[in-house]
Design an enzyme around this catalytic site. Structure first.
Site, PDB file in Angstrom:
ATOM      1  N   VAL A  87       1.011  -0.680  -0.347  1.00  0.00           N
ATOM      2  CA  VAL A  87       0.064  -0.226  -0.060  1.00  0.00           C
ATOM      3  C   VAL A  87       0.808   1.139  -0.421  1.00  0.00           C
ATOM      4  CG1 VAL A  87      -1.468   1.272   1.551  1.00  0.00           C
ATOM      5  CG2 VAL A  87      -2.281  -1.034   1.114  1.00  0.00           C
ATOM      6  N   ARG A  93      -2.695   2.762   6.355  1.00  0.00           N
ATOM      7  CA  ARG A  93      -3.601   2.721   7.754  1.00  0.00           C
ATOM      8  C   ARG A  93      -4.794   3.490   7.326  1.00  0.00           C
ATOM      9  NH1 ARG A  93       0.198   0.243   7.436  1.00  0.00           N
ATOM     10  NH2 ARG A  93       1.708  -0.302   9.312  1.00  0.00           N
ATOM     11  N   LEU A  97      -5.772  -2.218   2.889  1.00  0.00           N
ATOM     12  CA  LEU A  97      -5.229  -3.661   2.664  1.00  0.00           C
ATOM     13  C   LEU A  97      -6.421  -4.614   3.259  1.00  0.00           C
ATOM     14  CD1 LEU A  97      -3.235  -6.052   2.641  1.00  0.00           C
ATOM     15  CD2 LEU A  97      -2.570  -5.321   5.401  1.00  0.00           C
ATOM     16  N   ARG A  98      -7.041  -4.328   4.003  1.00  0.00           N
ATOM     17  CA  ARG A  98      -8.231  -4.704   4.546  1.00  0.00           C
ATOM     18  C   ARG A  98      -8.862  -4.779   3.084  1.00  0.00           C
ATOM     19  NH1 ARG A  98     -10.556  -5.371   9.075  1.00  0.00           N
ATOM     20  NH2 ARG A  98      -9.264  -5.031  10.198  1.00  0.00           N
ATOM     21  N   SER A 121       6.238  -9.584   5.645  1.00  0.00           N
ATOM     22  CA  SER A 121       7.091  -8.655   5.768  1.00  0.00           C
ATOM     23  C   SER A 121       6.979  -8.771   7.037  1.00  0.00           C
ATOM     24  CB  SER A 121       6.822  -8.013   5.440  1.00  0.00           C
ATOM     25  OG  SER A 121       5.441  -6.740   6.055  1.00  0.00           O
ATOM     26  N   TYR A 126      -0.995 -10.012   9.716  1.00  0.00           N
ATOM     27  CA  TYR A 126      -1.977 -11.109   9.401  1.00  0.00           C
ATOM     28  C   TYR A 126      -2.566 -12.098  10.471  1.00  0.00           C
ATOM     29  CZ  TYR A 126       0.604  -9.134   4.937  1.00  0.00           C
ATOM     30  OH  TYR A 126       0.591  -8.415   3.798  1.00  0.00           O
ATOM     31  N   PHE A 401       7.966 -16.284  -1.798  1.00  0.00           N
ATOM     32  CA  PHE A 401       7.314 -15.291  -2.816  1.00  0.00           C
ATOM     33  C   PHE A 401       6.824 -14.309  -2.572  1.00  0.00           C
ATOM     34  CE2 PHE A 401       3.687 -17.099  -1.479  1.00  0.00           C
ATOM     35  CZ  PHE A 401       3.520 -18.188  -0.897  1.00  0.00           C
TER      36      PHE A 401
HETATM   37  C1  LIG Z   1       1.510  -3.347   5.492  1.00  0.00           C
HETATM   38  C2  LIG Z   1       0.878  -2.618   4.941  1.00  0.00           C
HETATM   39  C3  LIG Z   1       0.056  -3.536   3.122  1.00  0.00           C
HETATM   40  C4  LIG Z   1      -0.215  -2.326   4.961  1.00  0.00           C
HETATM   41  O1  LIG Z   1      -1.269  -1.449   4.610  1.00  0.00           O
HETATM   42  P1  LIG Z   1      -2.544  -0.682   5.144  1.00  0.00           P
HETATM   43  O2  LIG Z   1      -3.771  -0.746   3.732  1.00  0.00           O
HETATM   44  O3  LIG Z   1      -1.969   0.384   5.731  1.00  0.00           O
HETATM   45  O4  LIG Z   1      -3.555  -1.887   6.394  1.00  0.00           O
HETATM   46  P2  LIG Z   1      -4.809  -1.767   6.547  1.00  0.00           P
HETATM   47  O5  LIG Z   1      -5.153   0.327   7.529  1.00  0.00           O
HETATM   48  O6  LIG Z   1      -5.617  -2.308   5.792  1.00  0.00           O
HETATM   49  O7  LIG Z   1      -4.795  -2.424   8.240  1.00  0.00           O
HETATM   50  C5  LIG Z   1      -5.157  -3.114   8.733  1.00  0.00           C
HETATM   51  C6  LIG Z   1      -5.395  -3.364  10.383  1.00  0.00           C
HETATM   52  O8  LIG Z   1      -3.700  -4.662  10.289  1.00  0.00           O
HETATM   53  C7  LIG Z   1      -3.169  -3.302  10.782  1.00  0.00           C
HETATM   54  N1  LIG Z   1      -1.772  -3.216  10.143  1.00  0.00           N
HETATM   55  C8  LIG Z   1      -1.398  -3.059   8.886  1.00  0.00           C
HETATM   56  N2  LIG Z   1       0.301  -3.058   9.052  1.00  0.00           N
HETATM   57  C9  LIG Z   1       0.423  -3.137  10.077  1.00  0.00           C
HETATM   58  C10 LIG Z   1       1.505  -3.098  10.328  1.00  0.00           C
HETATM   59  N3  LIG Z   1       3.201  -3.326   9.583  1.00  0.00           N
HETATM   60  N4  LIG Z   1       1.815  -4.162  11.337  1.00  0.00           N
HETATM   61  C11 LIG Z   1       0.739  -3.505  12.485  1.00  0.00           C
HETATM   62  N5  LIG Z   1      -0.417  -4.322  12.130  1.00  0.00           N
HETATM   63  C12 LIG Z   1      -0.326  -3.116  10.730  1.00  0.00           C
HETATM   64  C13 LIG Z   1      -3.638  -1.781  10.799  1.00  0.00           C
HETATM   65  O9  LIG Z   1      -3.086  -1.234  12.558  1.00  0.00           O
HETATM   66  C14 LIG Z   1      -5.282  -2.416  10.576  1.00  0.00           C
HETATM   67  O10 LIG Z   1      -5.417  -2.819  12.003  1.00  0.00           O
HETATM   68  P3  LIG Z   1      -7.176  -3.207  12.733  1.00  0.00           P
HETATM   69  O11 LIG Z   1      -7.548  -4.632  12.576  1.00  0.00           O
HETATM   70  O12 LIG Z   1      -6.855  -2.498  14.277  1.00  0.00           O
HETATM   71  O13 LIG Z   1      -8.403  -2.195  12.413  1.00  0.00           O
HETATM   72  C15 LIG Z   1       1.852  -1.475   4.172  1.00  0.00           C
HETATM   73  O14 LIG Z   1       2.089  -0.762   5.571  1.00  0.00           O
HETATM   74  C16 LIG Z   1       3.014  -1.693   3.446  1.00  0.00           C
HETATM   75  O15 LIG Z   1       2.534  -1.921   2.147  1.00  0.00           O
HETATM   76  N6  LIG Z   1       4.221  -1.730   4.061  1.00  0.00           N
HETATM   77  C17 LIG Z   1       5.619  -2.175   3.088  1.00  0.00           C
HETATM   78  C18 LIG Z   1       4.870  -3.359   2.178  1.00  0.00           C
HETATM   79  C19 LIG Z   1       5.132  -4.261   3.184  1.00  0.00           C
HETATM   80  O16 LIG Z   1       5.386  -5.115   4.598  1.00  0.00           O
HETATM   81  N7  LIG Z   1       3.646  -5.374   2.986  1.00  0.00           N
HETATM   82  C20 LIG Z   1       3.271  -6.438   2.959  1.00  0.00           C
HETATM   83  C21 LIG Z   1       3.981  -7.687   3.475  1.00  0.00           C
HETATM   84  S1  LIG Z   1       3.480  -9.401   3.251  1.00  0.00           S
END
Ligand SMILES: CC(C)(COP(=O)(O)OP(=O)(O)OC[C@H]1O[C@@H](n2cnc3c(N)ncnc32)[C@H](O)[C@@H]1OP(=O)(O)O)[C@@H](O)C(=O)NCCC(=O)NCCS
Length: 401
Positions: A87, A93, A97-98, A121, A126, A401
């Protein structure tokens, strides 16, 4: 500030490719190299992408590939392998992602796949979506001066030094044999093999291209580098289908001249330390999750794998994220399971995450009960459940992957 409501999720198209690449590079803090261009998009085609779009801008992404994965009992299951989740840092946040995961799960359900898997990551993201650690791996380093083999360790020989190009067909054949006998390991598609054998610069992280040690029943691919005044051999992939191949390859790796340290990632139950006179010579630098899994269809997933003991019980599975779950009757005879929804009272209760954690055999149910992650109405049922799900060998990830 934009919210997830101003964002819509749609399928990716080839026109989205450059924006997706930029998003992934920003998300993961890296750049793809020019030598990867011809492979990009072949492993995970953009048509399998889901993109979150605000206006005409892509602000979120996920992609998947249907993988064939070995499960306990040397059977296979088809699983949705998710990758490239990112994202935009400008949109984090806000629930993007949700929304992507809701769409991803809906598609996996429509595809009739009983399992979703990915490499994560971070460990905190998750669980809320029903995933749990399903494979563990261990990173080790070995000081070669301390590595002396026990007198009882086989010395079968039979290892040759090859070039990657010459050894490619043999490596593929050995990997396929190994994958079919190793729970958790995925079949490697042709496109992934092409990238693997291209040995691109990004994968080298400043080390050499791959050196190849080949045995009739195994191979070790490694790179050489020099860091902090030490000469290092870093094992990139090690596969052995027999104990002899395992011992023969490690004897060569740990016996190399001008190498101070060998680094590798090994299975949780790899016997390497016990081939040596000093098991402390194999020092663990990291032990952690290699794969996360989520069961999407309880009866389909649970009947796909084999079991070690008979069982007759009812489990209550909670799955709030998908508003699924329920009580399931699980009956196992001679390793084969039958599973169906039931109105009978459950002996054990847990979140759907626990089935992902136990699926390939990386964990014991008793451990999750001790962690208060399984509600136990009947201790005998827990023991029987634990015995049924336990496997002889630790699972291993086939390819990242
Ligand atoms: C990780 C990532 C995809 C999260 O996307 P996002 O759109 O910010 O996530 P959301 O807002 O949908 O969050 C959904 C829930 O997950 C939690 N969450 C999201 N990322 C989190 C993180 N890095 N650590 C802890 N909690 C996290 C949110 O707080 C939210 O919690 P809730 O259920 O209490 O509401 C984004 O921060 C990102 O791209 N990070 C860098 C790349 C990466 O790590 N990708 C994942 C590869 S597996």
């Amino acid at each position: 500030m934009a919210s997830a409501k101003s964002v819509c999720v749609r399928a990716g198209t080839p026109a989205d490719s450059a924006a997706i690449t930029g998003l992934q590079e920003a998300g993961f803090g890296m750049r793809y190299g020019g030598d990867e261009n011809e492979f990009r998009g072949a492993v995970f085609p953009v048509e399998r992408s889901l993109v979150a779009v605000e206006g005409d801008r892509i602000v979120g992404h996920t992609v998947d590939l249907t993988m064939t994965v070995t499960v306990p009992g040397e059977r296979t299951v088809r699983a949705c392998g998710v990758s490239g989740v990112a994202v935009a840092p400008t949109h984090r946040r806000r629930g993007i992602l949700r929304e992507l995961y809701r769409a991803q799960h809906a598609r996996t359900e429509a595809d009739g796949l009983p399992l979703t898997i990915f490499t994560a990551s971070e460990g905190t993201i998750y669980g809320r979506f029903g995933y749990e650690v399903a494979i563990i791996d261990t990173a080790v380093f070995i000081d070669t001066r301390r590595a002396e083999f026990r007198a009882t360790t086989p010395d079968p020989g039979g290892v040759t030094l090859e070039t990657l190009a010459e050894a490619a067909p043999r490596i593929r054949e050995i990997y396929e044999r190994w994958q079919k006998m190793t729970a958790g390991a995925q079949a490697r598609p042709d496109a992934k093999w092409d990238l693997f054998f291209a040995d691109v610069e990004r994968h080298r992280r400043g080390a050499t291209t791959l050196f190849v040690l080949l045995h009739a029943d195994g191979y070790a691919l490694y790179r050489r580098s020099r860091r902090e005044n030490r000469d290092i051999a870093s094992v990139w992939e090690f596969r052995a289908v027999t104990p002899d191949a395992h011992a023969a390859l490690w004897r060569v790796l740990l016996g190399m001249d001008l190498v101070d340290t060998v680094e590798a990632e090994i299975a949780d139950d790899d016997p390497l330390a016990y081939l040596l006179t000093d098991p402390r010579a194999v020092q663990v630098t990291h032990r952690g999750d290699a794969l996360w899994a989520r069961v999407m269809d309880v009866p389909a997933a649970l009947t796909a794998r084999a079991y070690r003991a008979d069982l007759d019980t009812v489990v209550a599975v909670h799955d709030p994220f998908r508003d699924a779950g329920g009580n399931f009757a699980l009956r196992i005879r001679d390793g084969v399971a039958e599973c169906e929804p039931t109105s009978r009272t459950a002996a054990l209760g847990f979140d759907i995450n626990i089935l992902g954690a136990l699926y390939f055999g990386a964990h014991r149910a008793t451990m999750f009960a001790a962690a208060s992650r399984i509600t136990v109405e009947d201790p005998k049922a827990l023991r029987a459940f634990d015995e049924a799900f336990t496997t002889d060998r630790a699972p291993q990830l086939g390819w990242f992957f």
